[in-house]
Scaffold this motif. Sequence first.
Motif, PDB file in Angstrom:
ATOM      1  N   VAL A   1       0.853  -1.190   0.000  1.00 21.30           N
ATOM      2  CA  VAL A   1       0.000   0.000   0.000  1.00 21.30           C
ATOM      3  C   VAL A   1       0.887   1.238   0.000  1.00 21.30           C
ATOM      4  O   VAL A   1       1.793   1.367   0.824  1.00 21.30           O
ATOM      5  N   THR A   2       0.623   2.156  -0.929  1.00 22.12           N
ATOM      6  CA  THR A   2       1.492   3.324  -1.073  1.00 22.12           C
ATOM      7  C   THR A   2       0.684   4.549  -1.475  1.00 22.12           C
ATOM      8  O   THR A   2      -0.524   4.462  -1.730  1.00 22.12           O
ATOM      9  N   SER A   3       1.351   5.697  -1.545  1.00 15.10           N
ATOM     10  CA  SER A   3       0.700   6.944  -1.970  1.00 15.10           C
ATOM     11  C   SER A   3       1.750   7.917  -2.463  1.00 15.10           C
ATOM     12  O   SER A   3       2.932   7.809  -2.107  1.00 15.10           O
TER      13      SER A   3
ATOM     14  N   ALA B   1       6.616  -0.452   6.739  1.00 16.29           N
ATOM     15  CA  ALA B   1       7.841  -0.168   5.993  1.00 16.29           C
ATOM     16  C   ALA B   1       8.122   1.316   5.866  1.00 16.29           C
ATOM     17  O   ALA B   1       8.978   1.722   5.080  1.00 16.29           O
ATOM     18  N   ASP B   2       7.388   2.125   6.621  1.00 20.45           N
ATOM     19  CA  ASP B   2       7.697   3.551   6.687  1.00 20.45           C
ATOM     20  C   ASP B   2       8.748   3.713   7.773  1.00 20.45           C
ATOM     21  O   ASP B   2       8.474   4.187   8.877  1.00 20.45           O
ATOM     22  N   PHE B   3       9.965   3.278   7.475  1.00 21.35           N
ATOM     23  CA  PHE B   3      11.011   3.127   8.471  1.00 21.35           C
ATOM     24  C   PHE B   3      11.350   4.437   9.170  1.00 21.35           C
ATOM     25  O   PHE B   3      11.479   5.480   8.545  1.00 21.35           O
ATOM     26  N   GLY B   4      11.534   4.322  10.491  1.00 22.16           N
ATOM     27  CA  GLY B   4      11.840   5.489  11.303  1.00 22.16           C
ATOM     28  C   GLY B   4      10.603   6.125  11.906  1.00 22.16           C
ATOM     29  O   GLY B   4      10.695   6.921  12.826  1.00 22.16           O
ATOM     30  N   LEU B   5       9.430   5.783  11.370  1.00 22.84           N
ATOM     31  CA  LEU B   5       8.167   6.277  11.913  1.00 22.84           C
ATOM     32  C   LEU B   5       7.404   5.103  12.525  1.00 22.84           C
ATOM     33  O   LEU B   5       7.839   3.969  12.466  1.00 22.84           O
ATOM     34  N   ALA B   6       6.249   5.372  13.112  1.00 25.71           N
ATOM     35  CA  ALA B   6       5.541   4.304  13.828  1.00 25.71           C
ATOM     36  C   ALA B   6       4.031   4.431  13.662  1.00 25.71           C
ATOM     37  O   ALA B   6       3.283   4.335  14.625  1.00 25.71           O
TER      38      ALA B   6
ATOM     39  N   ASP C   1       3.070  -1.573   4.318  1.00 26.44           N
ATOM     40  CA  ASP C   1       2.671  -0.159   4.365  1.00 26.44           C
ATOM     41  C   ASP C   1       3.920   0.693   4.170  1.00 26.44           C
ATOM     42  O   ASP C   1       4.728   0.853   5.085  1.00 26.44           O
ATOM     43  N   THR C   2       4.088   1.236   2.962  1.00 21.46           N
ATOM     44  CA  THR C   2       5.310   1.977   2.657  1.00 21.46           C
ATOM     45  C   THR C   2       5.224   3.419   3.124  1.00 21.46           C
ATOM     46  O   THR C   2       4.164   3.902   3.525  1.00 21.46           O
ATOM     47  N   GLY C   3       6.339   4.124   3.007  1.00 15.71           N
ATOM     48  CA  GLY C   3       6.320   5.555   3.188  1.00 15.71           C
ATOM     49  C   GLY C   3       5.676   6.190   1.964  1.00 15.71           C
ATOM     50  O   GLY C   3       5.421   5.520   0.958  1.00 15.71           O
TER      51      GLY C   3
ATOM     52  N   PHE D   1      10.448  -1.123  -2.805  1.00 15.55           N
ATOM     53  CA  PHE D   1       9.327  -1.942  -2.354  1.00 15.55           C
ATOM     54  C   PHE D   1       8.310  -2.142  -3.468  1.00 15.55           C
ATOM     55  O   PHE D   1       7.779  -3.233  -3.662  1.00 15.55           O
ATOM     56  N   LEU D   2       8.013  -1.083  -4.205  1.00 16.70           N
ATOM     57  CA  LEU D   2       6.998  -1.164  -5.254  1.00 16.70           C
ATOM     58  C   LEU D   2       7.446  -2.060  -6.399  1.00 16.70           C
ATOM     59  O   LEU D   2       6.664  -2.862  -6.915  1.00 16.70           O
ATOM     60  N   VAL D   3       8.700  -1.920  -6.805  1.00 16.10           N
ATOM     61  CA  VAL D   3       9.220  -2.747  -7.893  1.00 16.10           C
ATOM     62  C   VAL D   3       9.230  -4.222  -7.501  1.00 16.10           C
ATOM     63  O   VAL D   3       9.023  -5.106  -8.341  1.00 16.10           O
TER      64      VAL D   3
END
Length: 296
Positions: free
Chosen positions: A25-27, A57-62, A137-139, A149-151
Amino acid sequence: MDQAEQLRIIKANKQIRPTARVITVTSGKGGVGKSNMSINLAIQFRKMGKRVVILDADFGLANIEIMFGAVPKHNLCDLVYEGKSISDIITQGPMGVGFISGGSGIAGMSNLGKDALTCIIQNLAELDALTDVIIVDTGAGISDSVLEFLVASGEVLLVTTPEPTSITDSYSLLKALYRHPRYEEGYTKVKMVANRVENVKEGQVLFDKLNAVVTRYLKTSMEYLGCVPQDPQVVQAVMQQVPVSIQNPGAKSSQAYQRIAERLCDKTQEEQPKRGMAAFFSHIIGTRNKAAKQSR
Protein backbone atom coordinates in the motif's frame (compact mmCIF):
# COMPACT_ATOMS: atom_id res chain seq x y z
CA MET A 1 -1.53 -22.31 19.78
CA ASP A 2 0.76 -19.31 19.27
CA GLN A 3 2.68 -18.48 16.11
CA ALA A 4 5.99 -19.80 17.45
CA GLU A 5 4.43 -23.19 18.15
CA GLN A 6 2.84 -23.27 14.68
CA LEU A 7 6.24 -22.58 13.18
CA ARG A 8 7.91 -25.38 15.18
CA ILE A 9 5.27 -27.85 14.03
CA ILE A 10 5.74 -26.83 10.39
CA LYS A 11 9.49 -27.26 10.69
CA ALA A 12 9.16 -30.60 12.48
CA ASN A 13 6.85 -32.01 9.86
CA LYS A 14 8.94 -30.57 7.03
CA GLN A 15 5.80 -29.43 5.31
CA ILE A 16 5.91 -27.50 2.06
CA ARG A 17 5.23 -23.94 3.11
CA PRO A 18 2.47 -22.03 1.37
CA THR A 19 3.20 -18.71 -0.28
CA ALA A 20 1.58 -15.67 1.28
CA ARG A 21 0.00 -12.92 -0.78
CA VAL A 22 1.97 -9.66 -0.54
CA ILE A 23 0.02 -6.41 -1.05
CA THR A 24 1.96 -3.14 -0.94
CA VAL A 25 0.00 0.00 0.00
CA THR A 26 1.49 3.32 -1.07
CA SER A 27 0.70 6.94 -1.97
CA GLY A 28 2.25 9.86 -3.80
CA LYS A 29 2.00 12.16 -0.77
CA GLY A 30 1.54 11.82 2.95
CA GLY A 31 -1.69 12.38 4.83
CA VAL A 32 -4.03 10.72 2.31
CA GLY A 33 -5.06 7.80 4.55
CA LYS A 34 -2.58 5.16 3.42
CA SER A 35 -1.98 3.61 6.84
CA ASN A 36 -5.70 3.71 7.61
CA MET A 37 -6.21 1.77 4.38
CA SER A 38 -3.63 -0.82 5.45
CA ILE A 39 -5.01 -1.47 8.92
CA ASN A 40 -8.68 -1.48 7.94
CA LEU A 41 -8.10 -3.83 5.01
CA ALA A 42 -6.19 -6.06 7.43
CA ILE A 43 -9.18 -6.07 9.80
CA GLN A 44 -11.54 -6.89 6.94
CA PHE A 45 -9.30 -9.76 5.82
CA ARG A 46 -9.36 -11.09 9.39
CA LYS A 47 -13.16 -10.99 9.35
CA MET A 48 -12.94 -13.24 6.30
CA GLY A 49 -10.88 -15.71 8.28
CA LYS A 50 -7.50 -14.86 6.77
CA ARG A 51 -4.31 -14.59 8.78
CA VAL A 52 -2.76 -11.15 8.28
CA VAL A 53 0.54 -9.47 9.10
CA ILE A 54 1.32 -5.81 8.36
CA LEU A 55 4.92 -4.76 7.76
CA ASP A 56 5.31 -1.09 8.66
CA ALA A 57 7.84 -0.17 5.99
CA ASP A 58 7.70 3.55 6.69
CA PHE A 59 11.01 3.13 8.47
CA GLY A 60 11.84 5.49 11.30
CA LEU A 61 8.17 6.28 11.91
CA ALA A 62 5.54 4.30 13.83
CA ASN A 63 2.15 4.88 12.21
CA ILE A 64 0.80 1.36 12.46
CA GLU A 65 1.61 0.78 16.12
CA ILE A 66 0.23 4.21 17.07
CA MET A 67 -3.00 3.65 15.17
CA PHE A 68 -3.34 0.21 16.76
CA GLY A 69 -2.57 1.60 20.22
CA ALA A 70 0.07 -1.13 20.67
CA VAL A 71 3.68 -0.95 21.84
CA PRO A 72 5.97 -3.51 20.16
CA LYS A 73 8.82 -4.99 22.19
CA HIS A 74 10.90 -5.60 19.07
CA ASN A 75 11.15 -4.41 15.48
CA LEU A 76 12.75 -5.47 12.20
CA CYS A 77 16.13 -4.13 13.32
CA ASP A 78 16.12 -6.65 16.18
CA LEU A 79 15.82 -9.41 13.60
CA VAL A 80 18.86 -8.01 11.80
CA TYR A 81 21.09 -6.95 14.68
CA GLU A 82 19.88 -8.79 17.79
CA GLY A 83 19.24 -12.28 16.44
CA LYS A 84 15.51 -12.27 17.20
CA SER A 85 13.27 -14.72 15.34
CA ILE A 86 10.41 -13.67 13.10
CA SER A 87 7.88 -14.75 15.73
CA ASP A 88 9.69 -12.57 18.31
CA ILE A 89 9.20 -9.38 16.31
CA ILE A 90 5.52 -9.85 15.39
CA THR A 91 3.27 -7.81 17.69
CA GLN A 92 -0.38 -8.75 18.01
CA GLY A 93 -2.81 -5.95 17.20
CA PRO A 94 -6.63 -5.88 17.34
CA MET A 95 -8.48 -9.01 16.20
CA GLY A 96 -5.24 -10.96 15.94
CA VAL A 97 -3.74 -8.83 13.17
CA GLY A 98 0.01 -9.14 13.51
CA PHE A 99 2.35 -6.31 12.63
CA ILE A 100 6.08 -5.77 12.37
CA SER A 101 7.48 -2.37 13.27
CA GLY A 102 10.23 -1.12 10.97
CA GLY A 103 12.02 0.76 13.73
CA SER A 104 15.00 2.91 12.84
CA GLY A 105 18.41 2.22 11.34
CA ILE A 106 17.06 -0.03 8.61
CA ALA A 107 19.38 1.59 6.05
CA GLY A 108 22.13 -0.54 7.54
CA MET A 109 20.65 -3.53 5.74
CA SER A 110 22.37 -2.43 2.53
CA ASN A 111 25.78 -2.89 4.17
CA LEU A 112 25.25 -6.36 5.61
CA GLY A 113 27.36 -9.32 4.54
CA LYS A 114 26.16 -12.32 2.58
CA ASP A 115 25.59 -14.51 5.65
CA ALA A 116 23.49 -11.83 7.35
CA LEU A 117 21.44 -11.28 4.21
CA THR A 118 20.80 -15.00 3.90
CA CYS A 119 19.65 -15.06 7.52
CA ILE A 120 17.20 -12.20 6.90
CA ILE A 121 15.69 -13.88 3.85
CA GLN A 122 15.31 -17.19 5.66
CA ASN A 123 13.62 -15.54 8.63
CA LEU A 124 11.28 -13.42 6.56
CA ALA A 125 10.37 -16.52 4.57
CA GLU A 126 8.79 -17.83 7.76
CA LEU A 127 6.03 -15.26 7.27
CA ASP A 128 4.80 -17.31 4.33
CA ALA A 129 4.11 -20.15 6.75
CA LEU A 130 2.52 -17.97 9.42
CA THR A 131 0.08 -15.88 7.42
CA ASP A 132 -2.12 -15.73 4.34
CA VAL A 133 -1.80 -12.03 3.54
CA ILE A 134 1.11 -9.65 4.17
CA ILE A 135 0.34 -5.94 3.82
CA VAL A 136 3.41 -3.75 3.31
CA ASP A 137 2.67 -0.16 4.37
CA THR A 138 5.31 1.98 2.66
CA GLY A 139 6.32 5.55 3.19
CA ALA A 140 4.82 8.19 0.89
CA GLY A 141 6.55 9.71 -2.12
CA ILE A 142 9.18 8.59 -4.61
CA SER A 143 12.23 7.90 -2.46
CA ASP A 144 14.53 5.06 -3.54
CA SER A 145 13.41 2.89 -0.63
CA VAL A 146 9.72 3.27 -1.53
CA LEU A 147 10.38 2.49 -5.20
CA GLU A 148 12.35 -0.62 -4.23
CA PHE A 149 9.33 -1.94 -2.35
CA LEU A 150 7.00 -1.16 -5.25
CA VAL A 151 9.22 -2.75 -7.89
CA ALA A 152 9.50 -5.89 -5.74
CA SER A 153 5.75 -6.16 -5.18
CA GLY A 154 3.30 -8.08 -7.35
CA GLU A 155 0.35 -5.99 -6.15
CA VAL A 156 0.49 -2.26 -5.45
CA LEU A 157 -2.49 -0.38 -3.95
CA LEU A 158 -2.20 3.32 -4.74
CA VAL A 159 -4.23 5.52 -2.38
CA THR A 160 -5.28 8.83 -3.95
CA THR A 161 -7.61 11.62 -2.84
CA PRO A 162 -9.36 14.31 -4.94
CA GLU A 163 -6.89 16.96 -3.77
CA PRO A 164 -4.90 18.31 -6.75
CA THR A 165 -1.61 17.72 -4.92
CA SER A 166 -2.54 14.09 -4.29
CA ILE A 167 -3.40 13.55 -7.94
CA THR A 168 -0.20 15.13 -9.25
CA ASP A 169 1.95 13.33 -6.67
CA SER A 170 0.26 10.01 -7.52
CA TYR A 171 1.12 10.56 -11.17
CA SER A 172 4.71 11.42 -10.24
CA LEU A 173 4.96 8.22 -8.23
CA LEU A 174 3.58 6.12 -11.09
CA LYS A 175 5.91 7.84 -13.55
CA ALA A 176 8.90 7.03 -11.34
CA LEU A 177 7.70 3.44 -10.91
CA TYR A 178 6.94 2.73 -14.57
CA ARG A 179 10.24 4.23 -15.69
CA HIS A 180 12.25 2.40 -13.05
CA PRO A 181 14.89 0.23 -14.78
CA ARG A 182 13.72 -2.89 -12.91
CA TYR A 183 9.98 -2.37 -13.30
CA GLU A 184 8.24 -5.25 -15.09
CA GLU A 185 4.70 -4.62 -16.30
CA GLY A 186 3.84 -8.31 -16.17
CA TYR A 187 5.10 -8.57 -12.58
CA THR A 188 3.72 -5.50 -10.79
CA LYS A 189 0.02 -4.66 -11.05
CA VAL A 190 -1.11 -1.22 -9.81
CA LYS A 191 -4.61 -0.93 -8.34
CA MET A 192 -6.00 2.44 -7.29
CA VAL A 193 -8.30 3.28 -4.39
CA ALA A 194 -9.99 6.69 -4.28
CA ASN A 195 -10.02 7.87 -0.66
CA ARG A 196 -12.01 10.62 1.07
CA VAL A 197 -14.44 11.17 -1.79
CA GLU A 198 -17.93 12.63 -1.42
CA ASN A 199 -19.64 9.82 -3.32
CA VAL A 200 -19.10 6.88 -5.65
CA LYS A 201 -19.28 9.08 -8.73
CA GLU A 202 -16.48 11.34 -7.51
CA GLY A 203 -14.31 8.28 -6.89
CA GLN A 204 -14.90 6.97 -10.42
CA VAL A 205 -14.19 10.41 -11.94
CA LEU A 206 -10.96 10.63 -9.94
CA PHE A 207 -9.81 7.25 -11.21
CA ASP A 208 -10.81 7.99 -14.81
CA LYS A 209 -8.94 11.29 -14.72
CA LEU A 210 -5.70 9.83 -13.37
CA ASN A 211 -5.90 6.65 -15.43
CA ALA A 212 -6.42 8.66 -18.64
CA VAL A 213 -3.19 10.58 -18.03
CA VAL A 214 -1.32 7.40 -17.10
CA THR A 215 -2.59 5.62 -20.21
CA ARG A 216 -1.70 8.51 -22.50
CA TYR A 217 1.72 9.44 -21.21
CA LEU A 218 3.00 6.28 -19.51
CA LYS A 219 1.44 3.83 -22.00
CA THR A 220 -0.05 1.60 -19.34
CA SER A 221 -3.16 1.50 -17.15
CA MET A 222 -4.34 0.84 -13.61
CA GLU A 223 -7.14 -1.19 -12.11
CA TYR A 224 -9.83 0.50 -10.01
CA LEU A 225 -10.70 -1.18 -6.71
CA GLY A 226 -13.29 1.33 -5.51
CA CYS A 227 -13.55 4.26 -3.14
CA VAL A 228 -13.77 5.14 0.55
CA PRO A 229 -16.01 8.11 1.38
CA GLN A 230 -15.13 11.05 3.57
CA ASP A 231 -16.20 9.93 7.03
CA PRO A 232 -15.73 11.69 10.40
CA GLN A 233 -15.88 8.23 12.03
CA VAL A 234 -12.41 7.51 10.63
CA VAL A 235 -10.93 10.58 12.34
CA GLN A 236 -12.64 9.66 15.60
CA ALA A 237 -11.30 6.11 15.40
CA VAL A 238 -7.75 7.34 14.78
CA MET A 239 -7.97 9.62 17.81
CA GLN A 240 -9.05 6.66 19.94
CA GLN A 241 -6.42 4.36 18.37
CA VAL A 242 -8.99 1.80 17.27
CA PRO A 243 -9.55 0.93 13.57
CA VAL A 244 -12.92 2.21 12.38
CA SER A 245 -13.71 -1.27 11.03
CA ILE A 246 -13.75 -2.46 14.65
CA GLN A 247 -15.06 0.61 16.42
CA ASN A 248 -17.96 1.17 14.04
CA PRO A 249 -18.50 -1.70 11.56
CA GLY A 250 -21.63 0.00 10.26
CA ALA A 251 -19.87 3.24 9.32
CA LYS A 252 -19.87 4.07 5.61
CA SER A 253 -16.07 3.95 5.57
CA SER A 254 -16.03 0.49 7.22
CA GLN A 255 -18.46 -0.80 4.63
CA ALA A 256 -16.27 0.65 1.86
CA TYR A 257 -13.16 -1.06 3.28
CA GLN A 258 -15.16 -4.30 3.35
CA ARG A 259 -16.11 -3.97 -0.32
CA ILE A 260 -12.50 -3.32 -1.33
CA ALA A 261 -11.28 -6.31 0.68
CA GLU A 262 -13.95 -8.48 -0.93
CA ARG A 263 -12.89 -7.23 -4.34
CA LEU A 264 -9.29 -8.15 -3.55
CA CYS A 265 -10.44 -11.61 -2.53
CA ASP A 266 -12.66 -12.38 -5.50
CA LYS A 267 -11.74 -15.27 -7.74
CA THR A 268 -9.98 -13.19 -10.39
CA GLN A 269 -7.76 -11.44 -7.85
CA GLU A 270 -6.97 -14.63 -5.94
CA GLU A 271 -5.84 -16.39 -9.11
CA GLN A 272 -2.98 -13.94 -9.56
CA PRO A 273 0.38 -15.60 -8.77
CA LYS A 274 1.52 -15.26 -5.15
CA ARG A 275 5.28 -14.88 -4.78
CA GLY A 276 5.57 -14.60 -1.03
CA MET A 277 7.72 -12.59 1.33
CA ALA A 278 10.93 -14.49 0.66
CA ALA A 279 10.85 -13.56 -3.03
CA PHE A 280 9.84 -10.01 -2.13
CA PHE A 281 12.85 -9.34 0.10
CA SER A 282 15.23 -11.37 -2.05
CA HIS A 283 14.39 -9.01 -4.90
CA ILE A 284 15.03 -5.91 -2.78
CA ILE A 285 18.31 -7.17 -1.33
CA GLY A 286 19.45 -8.45 -4.72
CA THR A 287 18.90 -5.10 -6.40
CA ARG A 288 20.72 -3.28 -3.60
CA ASN A 289 23.72 -5.59 -3.95
CA LYS A 290 23.70 -5.15 -7.74
CA ALA A 291 23.60 -1.35 -7.39
CA ALA A 292 26.48 -1.46 -4.87
CA LYS A 293 28.65 -3.49 -7.27
CA GLN A 294 27.91 -1.12 -10.16
CA SER A 295 28.95 1.89 -8.07
CA ARG A 296 32.36 0.44 -7.29
